[in-house]
Design a protein around this motif. Structure first.
Motif, PDB file in Angstrom:
ATOM      1  N   VAL A 216      -4.496 -27.319 -59.441  1.00 48.99           N
ATOM      2  CA  VAL A 216      -5.600 -26.453 -59.745  1.00 48.99           C
ATOM      3  C   VAL A 216      -5.109 -25.042 -60.110  1.00 48.99           C
ATOM      4  O   VAL A 216      -5.782 -24.532 -60.798  1.00 48.99           O
ATOM      5  CB  VAL A 216      -6.482 -26.266 -58.478  1.00 48.99           C
ATOM      6  CG1 VAL A 216      -7.690 -25.278 -58.615  1.00 48.99           C
ATOM      7  CG2 VAL A 216      -7.022 -27.749 -58.164  1.00 48.99           C
ATOM      8  N   GLY A 279     -11.175 -21.068 -61.666  1.00 46.59           N
ATOM      9  CA  GLY A 279     -10.167 -21.783 -61.212  1.00 46.59           C
ATOM     10  C   GLY A 279      -9.471 -21.121 -59.847  1.00 46.59           C
ATOM     11  O   GLY A 279      -9.255 -22.021 -59.077  1.00 46.59           O
ATOM     12  N   TYR A 283      -8.866 -22.704 -56.338  1.00 42.09           N
ATOM     13  CA  TYR A 283      -7.777 -22.828 -55.626  1.00 42.09           C
ATOM     14  C   TYR A 283      -7.775 -22.159 -54.318  1.00 42.09           C
ATOM     15  O   TYR A 283      -7.330 -22.736 -53.159  1.00 42.09           O
ATOM     16  CB  TYR A 283      -6.744 -21.931 -56.395  1.00 42.09           C
ATOM     17  CG  TYR A 283      -5.479 -21.703 -55.725  1.00 42.09           C
ATOM     18  CD1 TYR A 283      -4.363 -22.726 -55.400  1.00 42.09           C
ATOM     19  CD2 TYR A 283      -5.290 -20.286 -55.424  1.00 42.09           C
ATOM     20  CE1 TYR A 283      -3.223 -22.167 -54.687  1.00 42.09           C
ATOM     21  CE2 TYR A 283      -4.130 -20.270 -54.512  1.00 42.09           C
ATOM     22  CZ  TYR A 283      -2.998 -20.824 -54.380  1.00 42.09           C
ATOM     23  OH  TYR A 283      -1.969 -20.825 -53.554  1.00 42.09           O
ATOM     24  N   ARG A 286      -9.515 -24.800 -51.772  1.00 38.34           N
ATOM     25  CA  ARG A 286      -8.530 -25.730 -51.430  1.00 38.34           C
ATOM     26  C   ARG A 286      -7.236 -25.373 -50.645  1.00 38.34           C
ATOM     27  O   ARG A 286      -6.868 -26.188 -49.819  1.00 38.34           O
ATOM     28  CB  ARG A 286      -7.931 -26.370 -52.779  1.00 38.34           C
ATOM     29  CG  ARG A 286      -6.886 -27.630 -52.615  1.00 38.34           C
ATOM     30  CD  ARG A 286      -6.507 -28.191 -53.660  1.00 38.34           C
ATOM     31  NE  ARG A 286      -7.604 -29.054 -54.443  1.00 38.34           N
ATOM     32  CZ  ARG A 286      -7.455 -29.934 -55.422  1.00 38.34           C
ATOM     33  NH1 ARG A 286      -6.318 -29.898 -55.972  1.00 38.34           N
ATOM     34  NH2 ARG A 286      -8.687 -30.646 -55.937  1.00 38.34           N
TER      35      ARG A 286
END
Length: 418
Positions: A216, A279, A283, A286
């Motif tokens: 990612v 993005g 990230y 996650r």
């Protein structure tokens, strides 16, 4: 010590095995009363010219902490608005000489000395970064010591200079690599910060890694780099012309016409940076799931079998609420001006009303939506293994700090809760 594998893929299916049977984490939080509290806090903060925000933050934290229970006993936030306010005043007085020196030195640099000005700004940024690290250290310590469960509180080791050196080294590595090493250093710093934290007589630890994050991060990083490169290319002619114009004030040489605006470069740069930012949001989500799932308190293991896509709705919905509300706010302001007429004396109330609405919107999204949803997802999915550790927890007897997150408040709010 009992051990379980702590390498977690945030997108993996839920792990086998039953959830904790002896209580575990539960979250019970009503959004309605919290929204009312946030609106009242905003109003009182505006009326007191910002002074009430320390007590406002305390009340919100009391609600959020109290909504989380472990084995049927709720957590409690024991900080006070007075502690936060006094800490802020002390830090503000300490920072005044720094701000005065920066202002004087900045005024002494000639406008055309771009090299000196850039070097000075780098030094100031380094100083601000060091202050930011100090603020992070003291804010973490304060929050941990003011978090209680069954009369037991948390804490943080007294390692201020080590904390600053380790984070400064990580920052320099990120800077030298142009951000490419961010995931690896994020994991390293999370493990360090977790390792200097404790709750009662047990110490936290973590074995977070960057595995599963690169897929990612790297595309987002590439989009961001190319986007900013395109923006610099588009902005460079204007920077060159501006430097020539300032030089002309001394030499008398005409700098020539201003460069023509090229919209294509800016459109491409905006699209790439927007995609890169999206993005990075992915990230961050996650990373949070993976790192929390690699944490433990003594022998008690944290397991978070949560898919990344299960929580992506949180920032997406928050952004949508923000954009829609801002559009409605602008439309309402325009309608207000149209209805009363541009020369009406009541128009002067519009900035105050818009400021209150804007502050309310920020607190509602960040707390009533984002933080509440994050807490609920954690309450639904977080599993604690080997909870017998909690039966033997005792207080360390280490005295807690007497002031709040003063430095954090003075240079920028990094606390939890509006």
């Amino acid at each position: 010590m009992t051990s379980l594998p702590l390498t977690h893929d945030p997108d993996r299916p839920a792990t086998d095995g039953p959830p904790p049977s002896d209580g575990g984490i539960t979250v019970s939080l009503a959004r309605g009363p919290l929204i009312g509290l946030l609106l009242l806090n905003t109003l009182l903060t505006v009326l007191t010219l910002g002074i009430y925000r320390f007590w406002a933050r305390t009340r919100v934290r009391q609600v959020l902490w109290g909504s989380v229970s472990l084995r049927g006993d709720a957590f409690a936030y024991t900080g006070t608005g007075k502690e936060l306010f006094i800490g802020f005043l002390v830090a503000l007085v300490a920072l005044l000489p720094f701000g005065l020196i920066v202002s004087v030195l900045n005024a002494m640099i000639p406008p055309t000395a771009f090299g000196q000005r850039f070097a000075f700004q780098m030094v100031v940024a380094l100083g601000a970064g060091l202050l930011g690290l100090m603020a992070m250290y003291f804010a973490r310590r304060y929050l941990l010591t003011r978090t209680r469960w069954r009369g037991i509180h948390g804490g943080q080791d007294r390692v201020l200079w080590q904390f600053m050196v380790k984070h400064l080294n990580a920052f320099l590595l990120v800077l030298v690599s142009c951000g490419l090493l961010q995931p690896k250093l994020d994991a390293r710093m999370y493990n360090y910060r977790t390792g200097i934290s404790w709750f009662g007589t047990e110490r936290f630890s973590a074995t977070a890694t960057s595995a599963g994050l690169w897929s990612v991060y790297l595309p987002s990083w590439l989009l961001f780099v190319v986007g900013y490169g395109a923006m610099i290319v588009g902005f460079m002619p204007f920077m060159t012309w501006s430097a020539a114009a300032q030089e002309a004030q001394v030499t008398g040489v005409h700098p020539g016409p201003m460069p023509a605006f090229e919209p294509t470069v800016w459109i491409v740069a905006t699209i790439l940076i927007t995609l890169g930012t999206a993005g990075f949001f992915l990230y961050a989500v996650r990373r949070s799931i993976a790192f929390l799932g690699a944490t433990q308190l003594g022998d008690m293991l944290f397991d978070l079998p949560l898919r990344t896509r299960q929580v992506l709705y949180i920032p997406l919905v928050g952004t949508l609420i923000y954009v829609v509300t801002l559009v409605l706010m602008v439309a309402a302001g325009a309608l207000f001006i149209w209805a009363l007429g541009p020369k009406s004396s009541a128009i002067f109330l519009l900035p105050l009303v818009l400021m209150v609405v804007f502050l309310s919107l920020n607190s509602l999204i960040s707390v009533a939506w984002t933080q509440v949803e994050v807490l609920r997802q954690i309450g639904l999915h977080l599993q604690l293994r080997n909870m017998g550790v909690l039966d033997d927890l005792l207080n360390r007897g280490q005295p807690a700090p007497t002031r709040g997150e003063g430095l954090a408040d003075a240079i920028g709010d990094i606390g939890i809760g509006a």
